[in-house]
Design a protein around this motif. Structure first.
Motif, short mmCIF file in Angstrom:
data_model
loop_
_atom_site.label_atom_id
_atom_site.label_comp_id
_atom_site.label_asym_id
_atom_site.label_seq_id
_atom_site.Cartn_x
_atom_site.Cartn_y
_atom_site.Cartn_z
N PRO A 278 0.61 -1.07 -0.07
CA PRO A 278 0.03 -0.29 -0.07
C PRO A 278 0.84 1.00 0.04
O PRO A 278 2.01 1.35 0.29
N GLU A 279 0.28 2.30 -0.40
CA GLU A 279 1.16 3.52 -0.67
C GLU A 279 1.60 4.04 0.57
O GLU A 279 2.79 4.27 0.52
N ARG A 280 0.92 4.23 1.64
CA ARG A 280 1.44 4.63 2.78
C ARG A 280 2.54 3.86 3.37
O ARG A 280 3.15 4.40 4.33
N LEU A 281 2.92 2.55 2.89
CA LEU A 281 4.00 1.88 3.50
C LEU A 281 5.41 1.89 2.63
O LEU A 281 6.18 1.41 3.14
N HIS A 282 5.19 2.96 1.53
CA HIS A 282 6.36 3.14 0.66
C HIS A 282 7.56 3.53 1.36
O HIS A 282 8.72 3.32 0.81
N GLY A 283 7.58 4.40 2.58
CA GLY A 283 8.56 4.83 3.20
C GLY A 283 9.53 3.67 4.00
O GLY A 283 10.62 4.18 4.30
N TRP A 284 9.02 2.65 4.06
CA TRP A 284 9.47 1.43 4.84
C TRP A 284 10.36 0.59 4.06
O TRP A 284 10.05 0.54 3.04
N ASP A 285 11.55 0.06 4.62
CA ASP A 285 12.22 -0.99 4.07
C ASP A 285 11.44 -2.40 3.97
O ASP A 285 11.70 -3.21 5.01
N ASP B 183 8.58 -8.82 4.73
CA ASP B 183 9.90 -9.04 5.31
C ASP B 183 9.95 -7.28 5.65
O ASP B 183 10.14 -6.52 4.80
N TYR B 184 10.50 -6.83 6.87
CA TYR B 184 10.77 -5.79 7.13
C TYR B 184 12.41 -5.90 7.66
O TYR B 184 12.69 -6.61 8.65
N HIS B 185 12.95 -5.16 7.17
CA HIS B 185 14.71 -4.92 7.31
C HIS B 185 15.06 -3.89 8.37
O HIS B 185 14.71 -2.78 8.28
N ILE C 237 9.69 -0.75 14.83
CA ILE C 237 8.80 -1.92 14.87
C ILE C 237 7.33 -1.42 15.19
O ILE C 237 6.32 -1.68 14.79
N PRO C 238 7.27 -0.89 16.48
CA PRO C 238 5.79 -0.59 17.06
C PRO C 238 5.11 0.43 16.14
O PRO C 238 4.13 0.54 15.77
#
Ligand SMILES: Nc1ncnc2c1ncn2[C@@H]1O[C@H](COP(=O)(O)OP(=O)(O)OP(=O)(O)O)[C@@H](O)[C@H]1O
Ligand SMILES: [Mg+2]
Lengths: 253, 309
Positions: B241-248, B259-261, B271-272
């Protein structure tokens, strides 16, 4: 100094020789015996004396040298080329040995083989024709010097060769022809001009002449010239090897 | 105390290949050091220079204080090498070839030592066999016996387990541990990262002739180690989703896994915050796990980083 390391290489080379005794001793002795049969007994009996010596006896020193020259080059070149070819040279290079010690070990073993081969050939010759040696100590000393020179030449060739063809090139196309034309089968004095003069440009003439002199006391060229030729035969390949180790080093990348 | 000291080591081969571009490396006495790197990284070149098989272009190498060029005899006596390639004298017997090496390195004959060595490597029964009669694994054992024939303080193993079966590999590691217990320094190269991870005290990663990472295993993992948080989703996602694009974040397993690095050393893992954002986006999940990157992950990421640059 690492005398144990040198001895290890020397023993290794001698063991290789024993394993291939058939090829390294029996074959050259048989070849020489055939020369004596053909040139000494069959043709020689119809030939007049050469320089006042029975023809069969005359060719003995030259034939000994012929096998010493070819076997020295073949043996010493193979001794260093083969580990280079199979890769086992890594061990020699990683050992605490100086280049000089390495050369001395390989060449020392090759000289021993050539020396023994010459004595066996001489004994074989004595079965066919009458042989006398007027200067036995000088005969052995000259033999040693000539074997050392051609073993060093062989080592140099093995060091430079990149394939088996190059390894064969000098022995087959240089040493053997020059040896055949080097006064083994005739005294230089019996040749007509211009061949007599041309022959004197062949370095092997000087070696054969000096060596024959130790047997029968007759020579084609002055003894001093023969001794000088032997010194050069040792010095030139030695200098070339030293130069290679000092500059490029053909064994290491 | 370092037993091998490499400073600014450069090697340019005749063809022009720059195999080492100024490597600095110190190896401590008694440690097991693993040199990791892809094909052509310069591992064999580095080892070959220390052992005297290849000449260096620039830099210096000292072995227990002795320069490998000016004091080469003292330096080389201390070193045993098992090369990458199996090169043996086909017609020699096992005993002769091992005894040869001992002599070559200037050691007095010692049949009792060679007997112990051959028994340790389960070669004793084969001592009268010629090399050409041995299997590949046996030959490799002989290469090890040769390398140890002169009781070296330092042992180089260049890819010792390439093409080796499980049993021999196990034997080899047992031997390495036993040698280390005797105080031998061991430097090995391997492509099997698990091995380096399992065996080595310290690891160096080499790529394109440069040492790109160096440290003890724990340090290396902490320095470069990233954790991965695996989130197993209720329903597969076609795209992030668009709103999660800032995350690795990566989608894996056909969109069923996220998978979150993150950096395990960072003050804040994020993480929280990520979990809250997943909630807000209406993405449900049923399970979580975190995983420490292995040396392999680190290695792959280092090598990738190099390829990208
Ligand atoms: N004798 C040589 N002549 C020219 N270039 C060489 C030579 N040996 C190695 N190289 C080059 O040097 C570089 C490093 O090679 P090296 O053998 O040290 O790598 P490596 O890390 O041991 O690789 P591998 O894991 O495949 O054994 C490579 O690019 C290789 O092609
Ligand atoms: Mg390699």
């Amino acid at each position: 100094m690492n005398p144990r390391g040198m001895l290890a290489i020397y023993r290794f080379e001698m063991a290789r020789w024993k394993r291939t005794l058939w090829q390294s001793v029996v074959a050259p002795v048989l070849t020489t015996a055939l020369y004596f049969l053909v040139f000494g007994s069959a043709i020689g009996s119809r030939m007049s004396d050469m320089a006042g010596i029975d023809y069969g006896s005359f060719i003995v020193p030259g034939l000994i040298l012929l096998s010493v020259l070819t076997q020295s080059v073949a043996n010493a070149s193979f001794g260093i080329y083969f580990p280079k070819f199979t890769g086992t040279i890594y061990e020699i290079l990683s050992a605490p040995l100086s280049p000089l010690e390495t050369v001395a070990s390989y060449v020392g073993a090759a000289v021993t083989k050539s020396f023994l081969l010459a004595l066996i050939t001489l004994a074989t010759a004595a079965l066919f024709v009458e042989v006398r040696v007027e200067h036995p100590l000088l005969m052995l000393a000259f033999l040693l010097a000539i074997a050392a020179g051609f073993c060093l030449l062989g080592f140099l060739i093995g060091l430079l060769a990149d394939n088996f063809e190059q390894l064969q090139f000098v022995p087959l196309l240089v040493v053997t022809p020059l040896a055949f034309l080097g006064g083994i089968f005739y005294a230089v004095g019996t040749l007509a001009e211009p061949w007599r003069t041309v022959t004197l440009f062949n370095p092997i003439v000087y070696l054969v002449s000096g060596y024959r002199w130790t047997f029968y006391g007759v020579a084609d060229v002055p003894l001093g010239a023969s001794v000088a030729a032997m010194a050069l035969a040792i010095l030139l390949p030695l200098l070339a090897i030293a130069w290679i180790f000092r500059t490029g080093h053909r064994l290491k990348q | 105390m370092s037993v091998i000291d490499i400073r600014g080591l450069v090697k340019a081969y005749k063809g022009g290949t720059l195999a080492l571009k100024g490597v600095d490396l110190s190896i401590g006495k008694g440690e097991i050091f693993a040199l990791l790197g892809p094909n052509g990284a310069g591992k064999t070149t580095l080892i070959s220079i220390v052992c005297g098989i290849v000449t260096k272009t620039a830099g210096s190498v000292r072995v227990a204080g002795d320069d490998i060029e000016t004091d080469y005899r003292a330096a080389r006596r201390r070193i045993g090498l098992v090369p990458q390639e199996l090169t043996t004298d086909a017609f020699e017997t096992v005993w002769d070839t091992v005894a040869f090496t001992r002599g070559l390195f200037g050691c007095a004959r010692d049949d009792a030592y060679l007997e112990r060595l051959l028994k340790r490597l389960t070669l004793w029964e084969k001592r009268h066999s010629r090399m050409l009669e041995l299997s590949g694994g046996m030959k490799r054992r002989v290469m090890i016996a040769k390398a140890l024939a002169h009781e070296p303080e330092i042992l180089f193993l260049d890819e010792p387990t390439a093409g080796v079966d499980v049993e021999l590999r196990r034997d080899m590691w047992a031997l390495v541990r036993a040698l280390r217990a005797d105080g031998t320094t061991i430097i090995l190269t391997t492509h099997y990262i698990e091995e380096a991870e399992e065996m080595a005290d310290r690891v160096g990663v080499i790529r394109g002739g440069e040492l790109v990472a160096l440290g003890n295993k724990a340090e290396l993992m902490a320095q470069l180690g990233r954790r991965t948080l695996k989130i197993f989703l209720d329903a597969p996602l076609a795209a992030l989703p668009e709103r999660l694009h800032g995350w690795d974040l990566d989608l894996a397993d056909g969109g069923r896994e996220l998978d979150y690095h993150f950096d395990s050393k960072a003050e804040e893992t994020g993480i929280p915050r990520l979990m809250r954002q997943l909630d807000e986006a209406g993405i449900g999940w049923r399970d979580l796990t975190t995983r420490q990157s292995s040396l392999e992950d680190i290695f792959v990421s280092l090598v990738r980083a190099g390829d990208a640059s």
